[in-house]
Design an enzyme around this catalytic site. Structure first.
Site, short mmCIF file in Angstrom:
data_model
loop_
_atom_site.label_atom_id
_atom_site.label_comp_id
_atom_site.label_asym_id
_atom_site.label_seq_id
_atom_site.Cartn_x
_atom_site.Cartn_y
_atom_site.Cartn_z
N ALA A 1 -6.21 2.32 8.29
CA ALA A 1 -4.57 2.68 8.95
C ALA A 1 -4.75 3.00 10.51
O ALA A 1 -5.05 2.56 11.40
CB ALA A 1 -3.40 3.49 7.46
N ASP B 1 -0.83 13.43 21.29
CA ASP B 1 0.01 13.52 21.24
C ASP B 1 -0.13 13.92 20.05
O ASP B 1 0.66 13.77 18.66
CB ASP B 1 0.37 11.87 21.56
CG ASP B 1 0.58 11.22 22.82
OD1 ASP B 1 0.89 11.73 23.33
OD2 ASP B 1 0.94 9.77 22.89
N ASP C 1 0.83 -1.25 -0.04
CA ASP C 1 0.13 0.45 0.41
C ASP C 1 0.73 0.76 0.08
O ASP C 1 0.30 2.25 -0.74
CB ASP C 1 -1.27 0.44 1.29
CG ASP C 1 -2.16 -0.91 0.76
OD1 ASP C 1 -2.20 -1.74 0.07
OD2 ASP C 1 -2.98 -0.93 2.18
N GLY C 2 2.00 1.45 0.67
CA GLY C 2 3.48 1.92 0.19
C GLY C 2 3.19 3.38 -0.61
O GLY C 2 3.26 3.70 -1.05
N ARG D 1 -5.09 18.36 23.53
CA ARG D 1 -3.99 18.45 24.42
C ARG D 1 -4.13 16.64 24.40
O ARG D 1 -4.66 16.09 25.27
CB ARG D 1 -3.48 18.63 25.75
CG ARG D 1 -3.72 20.32 26.07
CD ARG D 1 -3.66 20.99 27.81
NE ARG D 1 -1.79 19.83 27.82
CZ ARG D 1 -1.38 18.99 28.80
NH1 ARG D 1 -2.29 17.72 29.72
NH2 ARG D 1 -0.16 19.67 28.88
N LEU E 1 -7.39 4.20 12.35
CA LEU E 1 -8.04 2.48 12.62
C LEU E 1 -6.93 2.32 13.97
O LEU E 1 -8.08 1.89 15.34
CB LEU E 1 -7.99 1.27 12.25
CG LEU E 1 -8.49 0.34 12.47
CD1 LEU E 1 -9.69 0.37 13.27
CD2 LEU E 1 -8.17 -1.55 11.45
#
Length: 305
Positions: free
Chosen positions: A204, A192, A88-89, A190, A207
């Site tokens: 991807a 990550d 897929d990349g 706030r 999910l």
């Protein structure tokens, strides 16, 4: 005694004119066995009557120089079909570039999951032969345009087929983001980071971050907070034509970056404004006629296996 009409034979089907006369192959050229796979597929296409080319990087890195080597622009102008051999990349990288030309893409999987490169290499002949003659399903996929604005100037532009991600660097501290949709304030978060995903990207990173699976036929975008400090900050699904703006809090001191499809990135600074919009053109994926989205999910996510 008259006989009932015979069903079309395999031979008669194969004698149908080619729908895709000029096919370009884009390979995951650094993967083990890639050269042999590309060469085998190229020979098959040639035997089927197709003109065969390779993209420049694939030709250079596999050494298969007997085929014309094309730039992306040349592919877009001269090729009827792009055949992606990899994962897929690989599809993400070339799909973003070829979308503007309207060239359809089909994927032969040599990666791991293969949500977009869904034809197994072991039976590519069986799957591709009828597709080359017009027996296929078309599956248009939405794209997003991301830009970063700093002091009134655009300092970054990129396209995403899967997702746009704003996240912290290696430092183990949260970042603060202001999120707006169509000019309406949503929340100060706030976390990550934040994933803004198309339906294609919903299976991807989004999910893995707890977001929903969105059928690729839906015109939607999902915003998925990454490990939010406030647990009531949940994924939100909005219209695909929404304008999404994310501003990095001016008091933020943590190293932060924006990444598109995990392949294109930029370090961003406090006060930077990220704008994400739907692009007008789409990626044209094609699949075998027996392709089914839920069948694909069951296989790739191992539901009920």
């Amino acid at each position: 005694m008259s006989m009932p009409p015979a069903s079309p034979s395999t031979t008669s089907r194969e004698s149908r004119p080619l729908r895709f006369a000029h096919v370009v192959i884009i390979g995951k050229y650094h993967a083990p066995g890639s050269r042999n796979a590309v060469d085998e597929i190229a020979h098959f296409l040639h035997d089927e009557g197709c003109d065969v080319s390779l993209d420049q990087e694939t030709a250079l890195n596999t050494g298969l120089l007997q085929y014309p080597a094309l730039t992306v622009s040349a592919m877009g102008k001269t090729c009827d079909l792009a055949l992606v051999v990899g994962g897929d990349g690989t599809m993400l990288g070339i799909g973003r570039q070829l979308a503007r030309y309207g060239v359809p893409l089909v994927g032969i999987n040599q990666g791991r999951l293969g949500f977009m490169t869904d034809i197994p290499f072991d039976n590519f002949r069986e799957k591709l032969r009828p597709m080359l003659r017009g027996e296929y399903k078309e599956d248009p996929r939405a794209l997003m345009a991301a830009s970063v604005w700093r002091d009134g100037h655009c300092v970054f532009e990129a396209t995403a087929l899967n997702d746009v991600v704003v996240n912290r660097g290696g430092v183990a501290s949260m970042i603060e983001l202001r999120v707006e949709v169509d000019g309406h304030f949503v929340a100060n978060q706030r976390a990550d980071g934040l994933i803004i995903s198309t339906p294609t990207g919903s299976t991807a990173y989004a999910l893995a971050g707890g977001g929903p699976i969105i059928h690729p036929g839906l015109e939607a975008v999902v915003l998925v907070p990454i490990c939010p400090h406030t647990l009531t900050h949940r994924p939100i699904v909005v219209r695909a034509d929404s304008v999404i703006e994310v501003v990095l809090n001016s008091a933020n001191t943590t190293q932060t970056q924006i990444t598109c499809d995990g392949q294109v990135s930029l370090a961003i600074e406090p006060g930077d404004r990220i704008v994400i919009r739907k692009k007008t053109h789409k990626v044209r994926l094609i699949h075998p006629v027996n392709h089914g989205y839920f069948k694909l999910l069951r296989a790739k996510l191992r539901w009920g296996l």
